[in-house]
Design a protein around this motif. Structure first.
Motif, mmCIF file in Angstrom:
data_model
loop_
_atom_site.group_PDB
_atom_site.id
_atom_site.type_symbol
_atom_site.label_atom_id
_atom_site.label_comp_id
_atom_site.label_asym_id
_atom_site.label_seq_id
_atom_site.Cartn_x
_atom_site.Cartn_y
_atom_site.Cartn_z
ATOM 1 N N LYS A 231 0.833 -1.204 0.000
ATOM 2 C CA LYS A 231 0.000 0.000 0.000
ATOM 3 C C LYS A 231 0.879 1.270 0.000
ATOM 4 O O LYS A 231 0.663 2.177 -0.787
ATOM 5 C CB LYS A 231 -0.892 -0.020 1.245
ATOM 6 C CG LYS A 231 -1.904 1.094 1.305
ATOM 7 C CD LYS A 231 -2.876 0.884 2.437
ATOM 8 C CE LYS A 231 -3.729 2.121 2.664
ATOM 9 N NZ LYS A 231 -4.517 1.995 3.885
ATOM 10 N N GLU A 232 1.880 1.292 0.895
ATOM 11 C CA GLU A 232 2.637 2.540 1.056
ATOM 12 C C GLU A 232 3.659 2.778 -0.048
ATOM 13 O O GLU A 232 3.849 3.915 -0.462
ATOM 14 C CB GLU A 232 3.321 2.555 2.426
ATOM 15 C CG GLU A 232 2.274 2.687 3.517
ATOM 16 C CD GLU A 232 2.842 2.960 4.882
ATOM 17 O OE1 GLU A 232 4.075 2.905 5.041
ATOM 18 O OE2 GLU A 232 2.038 3.212 5.793
ATOM 19 N N LEU A 233 4.342 1.724 -0.503
ATOM 20 C CA LEU A 233 5.398 1.925 -1.505
ATOM 21 C C LEU A 233 4.869 1.829 -2.928
ATOM 22 O O LEU A 233 5.347 2.514 -3.821
ATOM 23 C CB LEU A 233 6.537 0.908 -1.310
ATOM 24 C CG LEU A 233 7.168 0.833 0.088
ATOM 25 C CD1 LEU A 233 8.198 -0.290 0.158
ATOM 26 C CD2 LEU A 233 7.823 2.157 0.454
ATOM 27 N N LEU A 234 3.862 0.945 -3.144
ATOM 28 C CA LEU A 234 3.367 0.757 -4.518
ATOM 29 C C LEU A 234 2.016 1.431 -4.760
ATOM 30 O O LEU A 234 1.562 1.505 -5.893
ATOM 31 C CB LEU A 234 3.232 -0.744 -4.828
ATOM 32 C CG LEU A 234 4.504 -1.598 -4.742
ATOM 33 C CD1 LEU A 234 4.221 -3.029 -5.207
ATOM 34 C CD2 LEU A 234 5.626 -1.009 -5.591
ATOM 35 N N LYS A 235 1.384 1.869 -3.681
ATOM 36 C CA LYS A 235 0.046 2.497 -3.760
ATOM 37 C C LYS A 235 -1.017 1.522 -4.262
ATOM 38 O O LYS A 235 -2.045 1.911 -4.827
ATOM 39 C CB LYS A 235 0.042 3.757 -4.650
ATOM 40 C CG LYS A 235 1.171 4.735 -4.360
ATOM 41 C CD LYS A 235 0.988 5.428 -3.028
ATOM 42 C CE LYS A 235 2.196 6.268 -2.646
ATOM 43 N NZ LYS A 235 2.534 6.226 -1.235
ATOM 44 N N GLY A 236 -0.763 0.223 -4.103
ATOM 45 C CA GLY A 236 -1.734 -0.795 -4.511
ATOM 46 C C GLY A 236 -2.707 -1.093 -3.369
ATOM 47 O O GLY A 236 -2.625 -0.499 -2.286
ATOM 48 N N LYS A 237 -3.649 -2.037 -3.638
ATOM 49 C CA LYS A 237 -4.690 -2.337 -2.640
ATOM 50 C C LYS A 237 -4.620 -3.815 -2.247
ATOM 51 O O LYS A 237 -4.647 -4.690 -3.113
ATOM 52 C CB LYS A 237 -6.056 -2.018 -3.258
ATOM 53 C CG LYS A 237 -7.209 -2.187 -2.300
ATOM 54 C CD LYS A 237 -8.470 -1.540 -2.844
ATOM 55 C CE LYS A 237 -9.209 -2.455 -3.792
ATOM 56 N NZ LYS A 237 -10.476 -1.928 -4.286
ATOM 57 N N VAL A 238 -4.532 -4.073 -0.929
ATOM 58 C CA VAL A 238 -4.557 -5.456 -0.435
ATOM 59 C C VAL A 238 -5.990 -5.752 -0.019
ATOM 60 O O VAL A 238 -6.524 -5.092 0.883
ATOM 61 C CB VAL A 238 -3.604 -5.624 0.779
ATOM 62 C CG1 VAL A 238 -3.714 -7.020 1.365
ATOM 63 C CG2 VAL A 238 -2.167 -5.318 0.369
ATOM 64 N N VAL A 239 -6.649 -6.710 -0.692
ATOM 65 C CA VAL A 239 -8.066 -6.949 -0.386
ATOM 66 C C VAL A 239 -8.273 -7.920 0.776
ATOM 67 O O VAL A 239 -9.322 -7.903 1.419
ATOM 68 C CB VAL A 239 -8.877 -7.429 -1.611
ATOM 69 C CG1 VAL A 239 -8.870 -6.397 -2.711
ATOM 70 C CG2 VAL A 239 -8.378 -8.763 -2.117
ATOM 71 N N CYS A 240 -7.275 -8.768 1.049
ATOM 72 C CA CYS A 240 -7.440 -9.648 2.204
ATOM 73 C C CYS A 240 -6.098 -10.172 2.709
ATOM 74 O O CYS A 240 -5.116 -10.198 1.974
ATOM 75 C CB CYS A 240 -8.340 -10.842 1.872
ATOM 76 S SG CYS A 240 -7.564 -12.063 0.824
#
Ligand code: NAD
Length: 428
Positions: A231-240
């Motif tokens: 989330k912080e370095l790639l700005k992606g989303k972890v859904v679970c």
């Protein structure tokens, strides 16, 4: 663990497969298929109620051609010598692929640490060290934490070794607490290493990380920082994320469609990786069966719990959307499942490349202990990023050049480096 998922057989199978492609000399193969040295012992521990309990322990040293052996110590109820052998073998390849001047080893104790009082844990750690101290050391074999062991335990083990050796020896073990000879950045190193690898993979696959989703198995050290970094370095989303509930003795998935807040979940997770599901539910999280992490419609799967989780059966549940499997755990994918992933064009970042961040910062810790001079967190993470980026590049280039799967390419890079060191030392 059954015959097909025996971790050591799997490690040998993977090695044999690449040894064949490299046309490695049969004698060299025989050398590398087995560990150099193994120690099996029993550790007597005085329990708090006055009784004496015996624990079974192992230390396996696979190969030290490139430098002192290196590898964690696991405390796990279903630990076996074959798991330790497999993990020791993978450590040899991991150190070689990360290009750090260390060999491979691993240790283990058959115990559920959650059943021990703090004082009993300390006596077990000191007892482990009493059994192995003559065979390890900063120039021989340097243990570290792994599943079920913590920085505090490393501190006790370092102290016991120092007493037995008669001098302060911080470099005998890594993963120590900061302030007690530990390195800044070690806690997040493995998880961040997974994320640096993912960044490099996405760059090659032309994927925009900020538009990517991930599902993670596990919520221990590796998974937590992989989730935070994603989330912080790639700005992606972890859904679970998923976890093994030590009270219910069953696994669960904790999910949120708009993305989990890993820092919040970390605040409601105990030191064994068990999430407080009531608090999670109260914060709007969905609690599902432990197997569904693998079935989510995501771009990236990050197995970061235990070995053998993506196997002939479970691999068929993976969504067509998945483009990358980033192996945070050691040995999460069986050879049968590997074939399916290969045929489905899934890009696999193999375990000993993907999770090499931990051992890389462990190596940095040993270097800092040797110098008695400590780097800042920023310095550590920058050096880590450089090492991982370079390691990914050499494996990716091998994979492109030889037209082989990333796991085979990682083995090729690693085996070539180890065999070269063995030749230079006149062993073969
Ligand atoms: P950990 O003990 O901190 O966490 C393990 C996590 O896995 C916990 O959240 C536990 O609940 C979960 N888990 C266990 N069984 C599960 C199951 N069946 N389903 C779902 N979740 C389950 O361990 P860790 O240090 O995060 O290590 C995880 C993996 O990464 C292991 O394979 C380890 O060998 C590997 N690894 C760790 C490091 C490191 O630096 N910690 C480095 C390299 C590789």
């Amino acid at each position: 663990m059954n015959e097909t998922t025996n971790a050591f057989k799997m490690a040998q199978q993977q090695f044999d497969h690449v040894a064949e492609q490299l046309r490695l000399d049969p004698q060299v193969r025989e050398f590398l298929r087995w560990p150099m040295r193994e120690f099996h012992f029993r550790i007597p521990v005085r329990m708090d109620d006055g009784s004496m309990k015996m624990f079974e322990g192992f230390r396996v040293q696979h190969n030290d051609a490139r430098g002192p052996c290196k590898g964690g110590i696991r405390f796990h109820p279903s630990e076996t010598v074959d798991t330790v052998r497999a993990l020791a073998t993978w450590m040899t390849w991991k150190c070689a692929v990360a290009d750090i001047p260390l060999g491979g080893a691993k240790g283990g104790v058959i115990v559920d640490p959650a059943t021990l009082k703090l004082s009993e844990k300390e006596r077990l750690c000191r007892g482990y060290m009493q059994k192995v101290w003559r065979s390890i050391g900063p120039r021989r074999d340097v243990p570290a934490p792994d599943v079920g062991t913590t920085p505090q335990m490393m501190g006790w083990m370092m102290d016991e070794y120092s007493k037995l050796a008669g001098e302060y020896t911080p470099g005998v073990i890594t993963g120590k607490p900061v302030g007690g000879g530990g390195s800044q950045g070690r806690t997040e190193a493995t998880g961040y290493g997974v994320v640096y690898n993912l960044r490099e993979a996405m760059l090659r696959l032309k994927m925009d990380p900020s538009k990517c989703t991930a599902a993670i198995q596990g919520f221990g050290n590796v998974a937590q920082y992989a989730a935070i970094g994603f989330k912080e370095l790639l700005k992606g989303k972890v859904v679970c994320v998923s976890y093994w509930d030590r009270f219910d003795r069953t696994s669960y998935v904790v999910s949120k469609d708009d993305g989990v807040d890993a820092i919040f979940l970390q605040s409601i997770t105990d030191q064994y990786g068990t999430i407080d599901k009531e608090k999670a539910k109260a914060a709007g999280y969905k609690i599902e069966d432990g197997s569904v992490w693998l079935q989510k419609d995501v771009d990236v799967l990050i197995p970061a719990a235990i070995e053998g989780q993506i196997n002939a059966e479970t691999v068929l549940q993976i969504s067509d959307k998945v483009r990358i499997v980033a192996e945070g755990a050691n040995g999460p994918t069986t050879p049968e499942a590997d074939e399916v992933l290969k045929n489905n064009n899934v890009f696999v970042i193999p375990d000993f490349l993907c999770n090499a961040g931990g051992v890389t910062v462990s190596y940095f810790e040993g270097v800092q202990n040797d110098m008695n001079f400590y780097w800042t967190r920023r310095e550590v993470l920058e050096r880590l990023d450089d090492k991982i980026t370079e390691a990914f590049k050499s494996v990716y280039e091998m994979s492109e050049g030889e037209k082989v799967f990333m796991r085979d390419a990682a083995y090729m890079v690693a085996i070539n480096r180890v065999v070269n060191a063995m030749q230079l030392r006149g062993w073969i």
